[in-house]
Design an enzyme around this catalytic site. Structure first.
Site, PDB file in Angstrom:
ATOM      1  CG  HIS A  74       6.842  57.951  52.847  1.00 29.17           C
ATOM      2  ND1 HIS A  74       7.166  59.180  53.378  1.00 29.17           N
ATOM      3  CD2 HIS A  74       8.001  57.422  52.383  1.00 29.17           C
ATOM      4  CE1 HIS A  74       8.460  59.402  53.224  1.00 29.17           C
ATOM      5  NE2 HIS A  74       8.996  58.340  52.626  1.00 29.17           N
ATOM      6  NE  ARG A  79      -9.175  34.146  23.165  1.00 26.64           N
ATOM      7  CZ  ARG A  79      -8.354  34.886  22.431  1.00 26.64           C
ATOM      8  NH1 ARG A  79      -7.203  34.393  22.053  1.00 26.64           N
ATOM      9  NH2 ARG A  79      -8.682  36.095  22.064  1.00 26.64           N
ATOM     10  CE  LYS A 116       1.949  35.494  39.001  1.00 28.47           C
ATOM     11  NZ  LYS A 116       2.452  36.333  37.939  1.00 28.47           N
ATOM     12  CD  GLU A 158      -1.970  36.383  38.717  1.00 28.61           C
ATOM     13  OE1 GLU A 158      -2.865  36.648  37.912  1.00 28.61           O
ATOM     14  OE2 GLU A 158      -0.772  36.401  38.402  1.00 28.61           O
ATOM     15  CE  LYS A 199      -0.856  32.670  30.222  1.00 32.96           C
ATOM     16  NZ  LYS A 199      -0.056  32.920  31.422  1.00 32.96           N
ATOM     17  CB  CYS A 255     -14.651  35.499  25.052  1.00 32.62           C
ATOM     18  SG  CYS A 255     -15.607  36.281  26.334  1.00 32.62           S
ATOM     19  CG  ASN A 307     -13.905  36.326  21.488  1.00 31.28           C
ATOM     20  OD1 ASN A 307     -14.716  35.621  22.059  1.00 31.28           O
ATOM     21  ND2 ASN A 307     -12.751  35.893  21.015  1.00 31.28           N
ATOM     22  N   GLY A 308     -15.221  40.427  22.746  1.00 28.18           N
ATOM     23  CA  GLY A 308     -15.136  41.890  22.712  1.00 28.18           C
ATOM     24  C   GLY A 308     -16.390  42.511  23.303  1.00 28.18           C
ATOM     25  CD1 TRP A 355     -12.632  36.183  32.609  1.00 28.92           C
ATOM     26  CD2 TRP A 355     -13.260  38.165  31.760  1.00 28.92           C
ATOM     27  NE1 TRP A 355     -12.291  37.164  33.510  1.00 28.92           N
ATOM     28  CE2 TRP A 355     -12.664  38.382  33.017  1.00 28.92           C
ATOM     29  CE3 TRP A 355     -13.731  39.258  31.045  1.00 28.92           C
ATOM     30  CZ2 TRP A 355     -12.515  39.646  33.565  1.00 28.92           C
ATOM     31  CZ3 TRP A 355     -13.579  40.525  31.601  1.00 28.92           C
ATOM     32  CH2 TRP A 355     -12.976  40.712  32.844  1.00 28.92           C
ATOM     33  CD  GLU A 412       4.895  38.965  38.627  1.00 30.97           C
ATOM     34  OE1 GLU A 412       4.215  39.974  38.398  1.00 30.97           O
ATOM     35  OE2 GLU A 412       4.593  37.832  38.208  1.00 30.97           O
TER      36      GLU A 412
END
Ligand code: AGP
Length: 624
Positions: free
Chosen positions: A520, A27, A501, A504, A619, A2, A100-101, A74, A497
């Site tokens: 395993h 954000r 990638k 997302e 982000k 946010c 925000n929060g 968000w 990673e």
């Protein structure tokens, strides 16, 4: 997560609010809204979806108001709808709030306010703030007192922007263990959760302290603690980078940022290692501290570094993967045992640290709530702390005096790419620095390593030059439903990673495993429908990785490798090879991740996904 913005001055507020929101859309981008005070009324416009939806609304209904607040969201509490978008108001439309929060005790407060006759119109936790402030105000308290008494009742960590239609010359900004800044221009001021939002208008700013209220007006900024005590602080001038919305001819920021990696490494290397014959320049020079802006460098004494018994690395997501490689690097070079923790998993747990532990937080944004909270706790328990971040003006940079700044410029795309390789290079530099301080690396070996590091940007350029082949592979495999990424040793985190990638960017389900772990359990998912991407470069784990690949091939998986060009053993096993030039295993993660970034990018692009702003993500993840 946010973004809060605000403008107050003599010009129309909306163009400023929109321009600030554009800088903060990273954000969160599921809805946006503004509240402007105009002709004694609050004018509120909100729209679900991207900021462009709000812009269209604003164009069709222009506003002449010169004071306003705005928000890009968000969603945490309540679906991303028009109704749940911020700003939120009390039922009489006196107070408007952006937030925000998380307000952790909002259900109790909401029950109490409903019982007292307040009417709620959203599912958010935010709305309680508007009602609390309005009730205080209507009972005859001053606006400052109304805000202070309301925030004293809130639990959680948060930042707020508040306007009152009866106070058309003021914005109230509140920061409680979050990040909020006020920008000061000529007879105008700005509010933003990231000063990047107004950097094009002013570089004079005040960062709100914890539990602080700022009363903004054209005659100045007044600061108050939650007990009402006023304090005075001189604005600092911030000369860190501006947000430049430039794709440099690329279709997406992500593609541009992948291609920026060689230069990003050159910049970080030249900042800390301009001469390979000298020790890595990470020691903090007191002379450079200026303006209240944190400066790079490590302030630990040689004795403190020699006395370190353990290092703990805390991070989330991609930064966590960089930390996993950081562990291998530091253990190898400096001989200090390193643990790597997902920062959110440190919460509510006993952290075993002491004054012989160094806790390193890795965060490109420097605002990730889980990482900041865990670092703070480790520091309070007596650990030394160090931050690796791309934002010198971030919360993280203010939490510790030991800092490494990655020199990436702003990373716009939500998926981290260039900041990841910059975090890796920071770990190589830190590893050499610690080794030099502790005398654990022979000078000749350190010199060879530094020379090899200097060659990496050129080798990365060679990888980037193969992108057409990566694109062909991406188009060939783009319809897979699941993919598995494997690697060993230094490239096990690369596999993690690569999988992150792909998930997302393309929304294809992917998992990363240590190659030795396939047998395993995960091997059960393999069949001819599943591509397995193996990262394999010559070195200590080379043969064993190839054996693990054979196990996947025997289950008819589709076989893809990231490997050194011309490797005949690889050519015999894999149907598709994404090439990198010859490189020592120890430094290979700086190269092997690039074909994986490109592979995910081209798949996402071929599938028509929103490459730079994937669904459901933000982000800067500022909620725990
Ligand atoms: C990376 O592609 C992600 N979007 C995400 O995992 C990110 O790395 C994570 O949220 C941590 O962010 P930070 O580096 O800003 O702390």
């Amino acid at each position: 997560m946010c973004g809060i913005v605000g403008y107050l001055g003599s010009s129309q507020a909306v163009p400023y609010l929109v321009s600030e929101l554009k800088c903060l859309e990273y954000r969160g981008y599921d809805s946006a809204g503004v509240a402007v005070i105009e002709e004694g009324k609050l004018r509120i416009l909100k729209a679900a979806g991207k900021l462009s939806n709000l812009e269209s609304l604003l164009q069709s209904a222009p506003s002449g108001g010169t004071i306003g607040i705005g928000h890009t969201r968000w969603a945490t509490h309540g679906a991303p709808t028009d109704l749940n978008a911020h700003p939120h108001t009390d039922e009489d439309g006196i107070i408007a709030v952006v937030h925000n929060g998380i307000i952790e005790n909002y259900t109790d407060l909401k029950d109490e306010l409903i019982a007292a006759g307040c009417k709620f119109s959203s599912d958010t936790d935010t709305e309680v703030v508007a009602h609390l402030v309005a009730r205080n105000y209507k009972s005859g308290k001053s606006m400052l007192q109304s805000v202070i008494e309301a925030v004293r009742r809130l639990k959680g960590i948060y930042a707020l922007g508040i306007v009152n239609v009866k106070h058309p010359g003021e914005i109230y900004a509140v920061n409680h263990h979050y990040s909020l800044t006020v920008g000061i221009g000529d007879n105008e001021c700005f509010l933003a959760s990231d000063s990047l939002a107004y950097r094009q208008y002013t570089n004079q700013m005040i960062r709100l302290e914890q539990s602080e209220v700022a009363v903004m007006s054209t005659s100045g900024i007044k600061l108050f603690s939650f007990d009402g005590t006023e304090s005075v602080r001189t604005p600092i001038s911030s000369d860190t980078f501006q947000f430049v919305a430039d794709k440099a001819g690329f279709k997406h920021y992500l593609h541009k940022e992948i291609h920026e990696q060689p230069n990003v490494l050159r910049q970080t290397l030249s900042a800390y290692m301009s001469d390979v014959n000298l020790p890595v320049a990470l020691r903090k020079s007191e002379a450079v501290a200026k303006n209240g802006i944190p400066t790079a460098g490590i302030a630990l004494s040689n004795g403190q570094i020699k006395g370190l018994e353990r290092i703990q690395i805390l991070a989330c997501g991609t930064a966590y993967h960089a930390g996993l490689i950081g562990k291998y690097i530091i253990e190898e070079l400096a001989g200090i045992p390193v643990d790597v923790e997902i920062a959110s998993e440190c919460r509510g747990r006993k952290l075993l640290v002491n004054d012989r532990t160094l806790t390193i937080a890795v965060s490109q944004s420097g605002e990730t709530a889980d990482t900041l909270a865990a670092l703070k706790e480790a520091g309070e328990l007596g650990s030394f702390t160090l931050g690796i971040t791309n934002r010198a003006d971030s919360h993280l940079a203010h939490l510790t005096n030991n800092l490494i700044f990655t020199k990436c410029g702003i990373e716009v795309s939500v998926a981290a790419t260039k900041t990841y390789v910059a975090q890796l290079i920071s770990f190589y530099l830190l590893g050499i620095f610690l080794a030099e301080e502790r005398g654990s690396l022979p000078a000749k070996q350190a010199l060879e390593l530094k020379k090899s590091l200097m060659l990496i940007p050129t080798l990365q350029e060679q990888v980037l030059a193969t992108e057409d082949a990566v694109k062909d592979a991406a188009i060939h495999y783009k319809n897979a439903q699941d993919m598995v990424f494997v690697g060993r040793g230094f490239n096990y985190p690369t596999a993690l990673e690569g999988a992150l990638k792909l998930k997302e960017l393309s929304y294809i389900h992917a998992s990363g495993y240590a190659a030795g772990e396939l047998k395993h359990g995960p091997i059960a998912v393999l069949d001819e429908q599943v591509p397995v991407i193996t990262v394999v470069v010559p070195g200590i784990v080379y043969d064993k990785t190839l054996s693990n690949a054979q196990e996947a091939k025997a289950r008819n998986a589709q076989m893809i490798a990231v490997a050194v060009e011309g490797d005949k053993a690889v050519a015999r096993i894999f149907e598709t090879v994404l090439n990198i030039p010859p490189v020592q295993e120890f430094l290979s993660p700086l190269l092997t991740v690039i074909p994986l970034q490109l592979f995910s990018y081209f798949i996402a692009e071929a599938l028509g996904k929103d490459v730079d702003q994937p669904r459901n993500l933000a982000k800067s993840v500022t909620v725990e």
